[in-house]
Design a protein around this motif. Structure first.
Motif, PDB file in Angstrom:
ATOM      1  N   GLN A 135       0.873  -1.268   0.186  1.00 22.33           N
ATOM      2  CA  GLN A 135      -0.015   0.065  -0.377  1.00 22.33           C
ATOM      3  C   GLN A 135       0.505   1.342  -0.212  1.00 22.33           C
TER       4      GLN A 135
ATOM      5  N   LEU B 274      -3.547   9.266  -3.846  1.00 19.08           N
ATOM      6  CA  LEU B 274      -3.900   7.981  -2.928  1.00 19.08           C
ATOM      7  C   LEU B 274      -3.671   8.450  -1.425  1.00 19.08           C
TER       8      LEU B 274
ATOM      9  N   GLU C 273      -7.954   6.798   5.605  1.00 21.28           N
ATOM     10  CA  GLU C 273      -8.707   5.561   6.056  1.00 21.28           C
ATOM     11  C   GLU C 273      -7.763   5.001   7.687  1.00 21.28           C
TER      12      GLU C 273
ATOM     13  N   ASP D 134       1.258   6.868  -6.294  1.00 20.43           N
ATOM     14  CA  ASP D 134      -0.291   7.479  -6.921  1.00 20.43           C
ATOM     15  C   ASP D 134      -0.866   8.281  -5.416  1.00 20.43           C
TER      16      ASP D 134
ATOM     17  N   ASP E  20      -6.448  -0.691   5.018  1.00 21.24           N
ATOM     18  CA  ASP E  20      -6.504  -0.595   4.102  1.00 21.24           C
ATOM     19  C   ASP E  20      -7.550   0.780   2.768  1.00 21.24           C
ATOM     20  N   VAL E  21      -6.617   0.982   2.214  1.00 21.57           N
ATOM     21  CA  VAL E  21      -6.659   2.332   1.698  1.00 21.57           C
ATOM     22  C   VAL E  21      -7.457   2.193   0.567  1.00 21.57           C
ATOM     23  N   PHE E  22      -7.682   1.012   0.284  1.00 20.58           N
ATOM     24  CA  PHE E  22      -8.385   0.530  -1.093  1.00 20.58           C
ATOM     25  C   PHE E  22      -9.655  -0.102  -0.469  1.00 20.58           C
ATOM     26  N   ARG E  23     -10.387  -0.001   0.411  1.00 24.69           N
ATOM     27  CA  ARG E  23     -11.549  -0.437   0.553  1.00 24.69           C
ATOM     28  C   ARG E  23     -12.726   0.215   0.713  1.00 24.69           C
ATOM     29  N   SER E  24     -14.184  -0.646  -0.380  1.00 23.70           N
ATOM     30  CA  SER E  24     -15.069   0.145  -0.561  1.00 23.70           C
ATOM     31  C   SER E  24     -16.323   0.518   0.389  1.00 23.70           C
TER      32      SER E  24
ATOM     33  N   ARG F 116      -6.699   9.440   0.773  1.00 25.18           N
ATOM     34  CA  ARG F 116      -7.413   8.034   0.516  1.00 25.18           C
ATOM     35  C   ARG F 116      -7.263   7.155   2.043  1.00 25.18           C
TER      36      ARG F 116
ATOM     37  N   ALA G 260       1.815   1.874  -3.297  1.00 27.69           N
ATOM     38  CA  ALA G 260       0.699   2.202  -4.584  1.00 27.69           C
ATOM     39  C   ALA G 260       1.005   3.992  -3.711  1.00 27.69           C
TER      40      ALA G 260
END
Length: 417
Positions: free
Chosen positions: A265, A275, A282, A272, A335-339, A278, A268
């Motif tokens: 993470q 992020l 998070e 990017d 989780d920085v990508f959690r929905s 985010r 990532a």
């Protein structure tokens, strides 16, 4: 009542570590899980309050659409150290005071006046260690940036940084003094006197000779014929220093601790930078700087697990609510990508985490915090290549009322610049 630290309002409850115990301080999240599952409403004798741990209940208390809760608890919780602040007000009085201060923390003022201050301070702090290859990100950066930014915003002497830091640390200790240590209480009250002796003469000078700073703007601000008194401004500055310093300090430290513990993470986010927002959102959910905010019941209220009588103090456990299994998937996982967390609304009253509270008392400094954290993180990523934790160091949180890493030693490859 009972002589035990806890009295669960549920008919059956698993044993829960006392929130004043070393076991709780070492791992509050495990205790929170037990509370949510089997004792969502607990009468805690030592703090004379009801502990509320589920997301749905904390959200309801903060939004307070039915007028069931007040902030009268701040009369004893924060007035002894800050004086009477905007947090204690309600109705029109609160709306007017918030309208007086809010413009400084959003829109054009934030972008044109405050953001350059943040960028300059972040750059100066990083320049002091960027060529060394090692640093403690807490001591060298996180604890310093918010205090310097607030001092510059208010037009105060940067040479007094250590005094500001000592003051806000003492105030936060007072607010988190759940065990009632008399020395901590006395130190907090002493800080109120010292801060007033420092600030009131400066406020009076700015009224007579205004400058291009937030303090001067507060002195001149007027809404519906109402202006802030010297005491109003002093109390707000005290609140801004403590709340803005402590929370942003811990947010920056926790964000890096979380990312460094999750290398994929981290990579990532470094690649990017969109992020970063985010990652901050998070972090606010997973590792909030403030774990507890109190309210007072205006009437008898039914919550999960039982009834709270009128006039009672309710301790909203943000650290628990933000990890509620009924609200978030795998809530203990960073989780920085959690929905199930919306980054675009994470710094507004529409946030779906509870770190800034919600409703009419949603944190007025949320956008300032976002600007400080995102600017600081981006500048650190630009300046520090191949960033990693110091050998043998594992980040760990400390604190109960507020919580975060107190140290974060890292090694890095200096980036020319």
């Amino acid at each position: 009542m009972t002589s035990a630290p806890y009295e669960s309002t549920a008919s059956q409850a698993s044993p829960v570590p006392d929130i004043l115990s070393p076991a709780f301080a070492a791992d509050p999240y495990g205790a929170y899980r037990i509370m949510r599952e089997s004792a969502p409403l607990i009468r805690h004798e030592a703090t004379n309050s009801y502990l509320v741990s589920r997301y749905e209940d904390v959200e309801r208390i903060f939004k307070d659409r039915a007028g069931e809760f007040t902030t009268e608890n701040y009369d004893w919780q924060i007035e002894p150290v800050h004086g009477r602040t905007i947090l204690q007000l309600s109705g029109r009085e609160h709306a007017v005071r918030r309208a007086l201060v809010a413009p400084a923390f959003r829109g054009a003022y934030l972008q044109e006046k405050v953001l350059p201050v943040i960028e300059r301070n972040a750059r100066e702090l990083i320049d002091a260690f960027r060529h060394t290859g090692e640093a403690d990100l807490v001591d060298a950066f996180a604890t310093r940036l918010p205090v310097l930014v607030i001092a510059d915003m208010l037009g105060l002497d940067r040479a007094d940084h250590d005094r500001f830091h000592d003051w806000y640390t003492t105030v936060i200790a007072f607010l988190g003094n759940l065990a009632g240590d008399p020395e901590v209480a006395a130190a907090g009250q002493r800080t109120r006197r010292e801060f007033a002796e420092y600030m009131i003469p400066i406020i009076r000078q700015r009224r007579n000779t205004p400058g291009d700073d937030l303090l001067s703007a507060l002195c001149a601000a007027e809404v519906d014929g109402v202006r802030m008194s010297d005491e109003d401004i002093k109390a707000f500055c005290s609140l801004l220093l403590a709340a803005g310093g402590e929370t942003t300090d811990k947010a920056i430290a926790s964000l890096f601790a979380n990312l460094l513990a999750h290398p994929e993470q981290f990579a990532a986010v470094r690649e990017d930078r969109s992020l970063v927002e985010r990652a901050f959102a998070e972090t606010l959910r997973h590792s909030p700087p403030v774990h507890m905010i109190m309210r007072r019941t205006a009437t008898e209220v039914e919550l999960s697990g039982g009834t709270v009588p009128a006039g009672a103090t309710v301790t909203c456990l943000i650290g628990s609510a933000n990890r509620d299994e009924s609200r978030y998937r795998e809530p203990d996982r960073f989780d920085v990508f959690r929905s199930d967390l919306t980054g675009t609304t994470a710094f507004s009253a529409a946030a779906d985490h509870l770190a800034f509270a919600l409703g009419r008392h949603f944190c007025v400094g949320a956008l300032l915090a976002r600007a400080e954290v995102e600017t600081g993180v981006n500048q650190l990523l630009d300046a520090l290549g191949e960033l990693r934790l110091a050998d043998g160091f594992t980040p760990f949180e400390q604190g109960v009322f507020t919580r975060g890493p107190r140290s974060l030693p890292v090694r890095f490859t200096p980036v020319p610049g």
